[in-house]
Design an enzyme around this catalytic site. Structure first.
Site, short mmCIF file in Angstrom:
data_model
loop_
_atom_site.label_atom_id
_atom_site.label_comp_id
_atom_site.label_asym_id
_atom_site.label_seq_id
_atom_site.Cartn_x
_atom_site.Cartn_y
_atom_site.Cartn_z
CB CYS A 158 15.05 -0.27 -18.95
SG CYS A 158 13.96 -0.41 -17.71
CG ASN A 159 15.57 -3.55 -15.33
OD1 ASN A 159 16.38 -2.31 -15.61
ND2 ASN A 159 14.69 -3.05 -14.76
CD GLN B 256 7.41 1.05 -16.50
OE1 GLN B 256 8.93 1.04 -15.44
NE2 GLN B 256 7.41 1.43 -17.74
CB ALA C 36 11.23 0.65 -13.03
#
EC number: 1.2.1.70
Length: 470
Positions: free
Chosen positions: A50-51, A116, A226
């Site tokens: 997601c980043n 994660q 996250a």
């Protein structure tokens, strides 16, 4: 061949662009196949979270490799390369190694120290192996990176850094809401009660157990990365009565909601959800404001005077700072949290991991340079062995009357002389391999001894006592 990483992340791209660049698990094999078919790419691994979306590759040439990988990212995003280029970063060789080591340790995450990413890097590497495009060069790099990531999380408290920020933020928010208060005293009868021998003794006063920080509160999370996932977990443990997750991507919101027993909504539902919430935690990583002043002002009349607290964990900010001026509204941001948090401990953990990464990068590069010299050393010793063998055969034909014991002495003497002559140059070239331009020393040996470019099959590299440096 050289290592290369080209990508974009939460620092260089908006959430919308990161979503466009995202590569799902089902799409990864196709992307890897296309990279393997590129003219200058020999190995590849795609890391998409997601980043970030990053492509790690072993390439034949720097500029050609950058062009091939950038073209692939342009196709993934559906954006012209000219428009995408300003959001991309490129790291080469030593900087590529350092970047991956920092990423796997959580230093490059929006939530510093999150663990994660370790599993995500492992999954990306395995996908590259399964597709047959992560060969020896990237395998060595990613195996080393995963080992460094494990060290960072086991030998330091880096994974507590991000968690501390979220936990402290929620506690401060609860205090602003007035949920935290002194626990009332609860009368407790002495042993035996009123009908016992101690019936005349006064009741004892003991404090009640302190309620969870967010007991009964309604929490709205904006962002499903996250940070948002950790905020959901922390809010649930803090006693929140209801948690709602809002995100631009419904699928990601639903995934976080399922993990933490929440309800998922879209960003279009923000007006109603802000109206109902007690605490709003935002961590989208968007390039602009997500919650504007007017949106909050419009929700206030229907709240009946209930206090509303915003916890802005994003950088840049998600929440309009102007909401602080609205009645009954409080805003906490990262700067406020740094004051409340034990910043010294967090900084110590980050610096400890940075030092670990620096040491591990140096060690990896030394081992890689020594590995590049190994074929030259193998070839030199094989060449010497062939010369000794030929001379011994010729000598044996001239001295046929030597018995086995005498022949053993002659052969041993010849081999010791050759070994002693080769010892200094072979050890020295391995030592010099760690210096700038170290590969040139190996090349000089090849030229001086007219060595073949292929490693002889009769001698294997593991037989060598390679010198490593720290």
């Amino acid at each position: 061949m050289s290592l290369l990483v080209v990508g974009l992340n939460h620092r260089t791209a908006s959430t919308t662009l990161l979503e466009q660049a995202s590569v799902s698990g089902d799409d990864t094999p196709k992307v890897l196949h296309d990279l393997a078919a590129a003219a200058r790419v020999t190995e590849a691994v795609v890391l998409s979270t997601c980043n970030r979306t990053e492509i790690y590759a072993d390439v034949e040439t720097f500029h050609g490799g950058v062009a091939d990988i950038s073209d692939q990212l342009s196709r993934i995003c559906g954006i012209d390369l000219g428009d995408l280029a300003g959001h991309l970063y490129v790291h080469h060789d030593a900087r590529a190694v350092g970047h991956l080591f920092s990423v796997v340790c959580g230093l490059d995450s929006m939530l510093v120290g999150e663990s994660q990413i370790l599993g995500q890097v492992r999954g990306a590497f395995r996908a590259g192996q399964a597709a047959g495009v992560a060969g020896s060069a990237l395998s060595g790099l990613f195996q080393a990176a995963l080992r460094v990531g494990k060290r960072a999380h086991s030998e330091t408290s880096i994974d507590a850094a991000g968690a501390s920020i979220v936990a402290v933020g929620i506690r401060l928010a609860a205090s602003s809401l007035g949920i935290l208060s002194e626990a009332p005293a609860v009368p407790v009868s002495p042993p035996g009660g009123a009908g016992s021998e101690l019936g005349g003794a006064p009741a004892l006063s003991m404090p009640a157990v302190e309620p969870p920080p967010l007991a009964g509160a309604r929490v709205l999370l904006i962002g499903a990365g996250a940070v948002g996932s950790l905020a959901a977990q922390t809010a649930r443990r803090a006693g929140a009565a209801q948690i709602v997750v809002a995100n631009r991507s419904p699928a990601r919101a639903a995934r976080v909601a399922e993990m933490h027993d929440c309800r998922a909504v879209g960003l279009a539902d923000l007006p109603h959800e802000i109206l109902m919430a007690d605490l709003v935690i935002s961590s989208t990583g968007a390039s602009g404001l997500v919650v504007e002043h007017d949106l909050v002002a419009a929700a206030l009349p229907g709240r009946g005077g209930r206090p509303l607290v915003f916890l802005d964990l994003a950088l840049p900010h998600d929440i309009d700072p102007g909401v602080r001026a609205l009645p009954g509204v409080s805003l906490l941001d990262l700067e406020a949290l740094r004051v409340a948090l034990d910043g010294a401990q967090v900084a110590h953990d980050v610096e400890a991991v940075r030092a670990l990464v620096s040491t591990e990068v140096a060690g990896f590069l030394d081992r890689r340079r020594a590995g590049r010299v190994a074929p030259t050393v193998v070839a030199l010793r094989a060449h010497a062995d062939a010369v000794v063998h030929g001379e011994l055969v010729r000598l044996h034909s001239r001295l046929p009357d030597l018995d086995d014991r005498e022949w053993e002495l002659v052969e041993g003497a010849v081999r010791r002389v050759v070994d002693k002559l080769l010892h200094a140059p072979t050890v020295r070239v391995q030592q010099l391999a760690g210096a700038p331009g170290g590969d040139s020393y190996a090349e000089a040996l090849r030229e001086l001894f007219d060595l073949p470019r292929e490693v002889p099959a009769v001698v294997s590299a593991p037989d060598l006592d390679l010198v490593e440096h720290s």
